[in-house]
Motif scaffolding. Structure first.
Motif: not given
Length: 215
Positions: A67-74
């Motif tokens: 459950d992560r945003g774009v920055a966390g995913t990257v």
């Protein structure tokens, strides 16, 4: 500013069926004393463990669901997984170089270590990938349930305090203390109202469906 996630939403999602497993590692004083005298052997063992576990964890983290945003995913999911796998590969080369060492032809020995490290990293990455694929459905379901619970809590005006004596307030301003969770409900004590309780009913999958108020 990132929205703070409700621990209550996650608790309910977990009660609905998805369990979170963890593990710990402890080293005794006597063991530490003995390994201090054999630092090279200890380093080799740790490097071997890293060569096995890091590619496995890296590949698992890439696909298991977050459950992560774009920055966390990257940065965490993609780059973090690549870094873990890369470190595991380097450690594998270091370990295998000791086995394939060839004083007569150093380049051939190092080349063999690179080849074998590539193979081992690929194998353990595949294991981690399959591990993550197996975990993904339950994790994705838990994440979805937790998000639905966040929306439910917001819709009924539930507020989390982060404290211990008063953990939540309901829409009426009643102070509550979270006591325990069961498969079908969360139980709260109404602070300042002796013997009174409040409940949030849960569906079988852990989704919050109703708030009883103080009863």
């Amino acid at each position: 500013m990132a929205k703070r996630k409700s621990s209550l939403a996650l608790i309910a999602a977990g009660i609905g069926g998805a369990a979170v497993a963890g593990y710990g590692l402890s080293i005794g004083r006597d063991l530490w004393k003995s390994t201090k005298k054999n630092q090279m052997q200890l380093f080799a063992i740790l490097a071997l463990i890293g060569a096995i576990t890091l590619p496995t964890l890296g590949a698992r983290e890439l696909v298991k669901g977050h459950d992560r945003g774009v920055a966390g995913t990257v940065f965490k999911t993609i780059i973090g997984s690549i870094v873990l796998t890369g470190i595991g590969f380097v450690l594998a080369v270091m370990c295998l170089s000791l086995i394939t060492r060839n004083d007569n032809d150093p380049d051939a020995g190092f080349g063999a270590a690179i080849f074998l490290a590539s193979c081992s990293t690929a194998v353990f990455s595949l294991i981690g990938f399959l591990w993550g694929v197996i975990q993904r459905p339950s994790r994705v379901k838990t994440i979805s349930t937790a998000k639905a619970n966040e929306q439910f809590l917001a819709s009924i005006g539930f507020r989390e305090t982060g404290g211990d004596d008063v953990t939540h307030y309901d829409a009426s301003g009643q102070a509550l203390r979270f006591l325990e969770g069961h498969g079908n409900r969360l139980v709260f004590m109404a602070v300042g109202r002796r013997g009174k309780r409040a409940f949030i009913d849960l569906a079988p999958d852990g989704k919050m469906v109703a708030y009883s108020g103080v009863v």
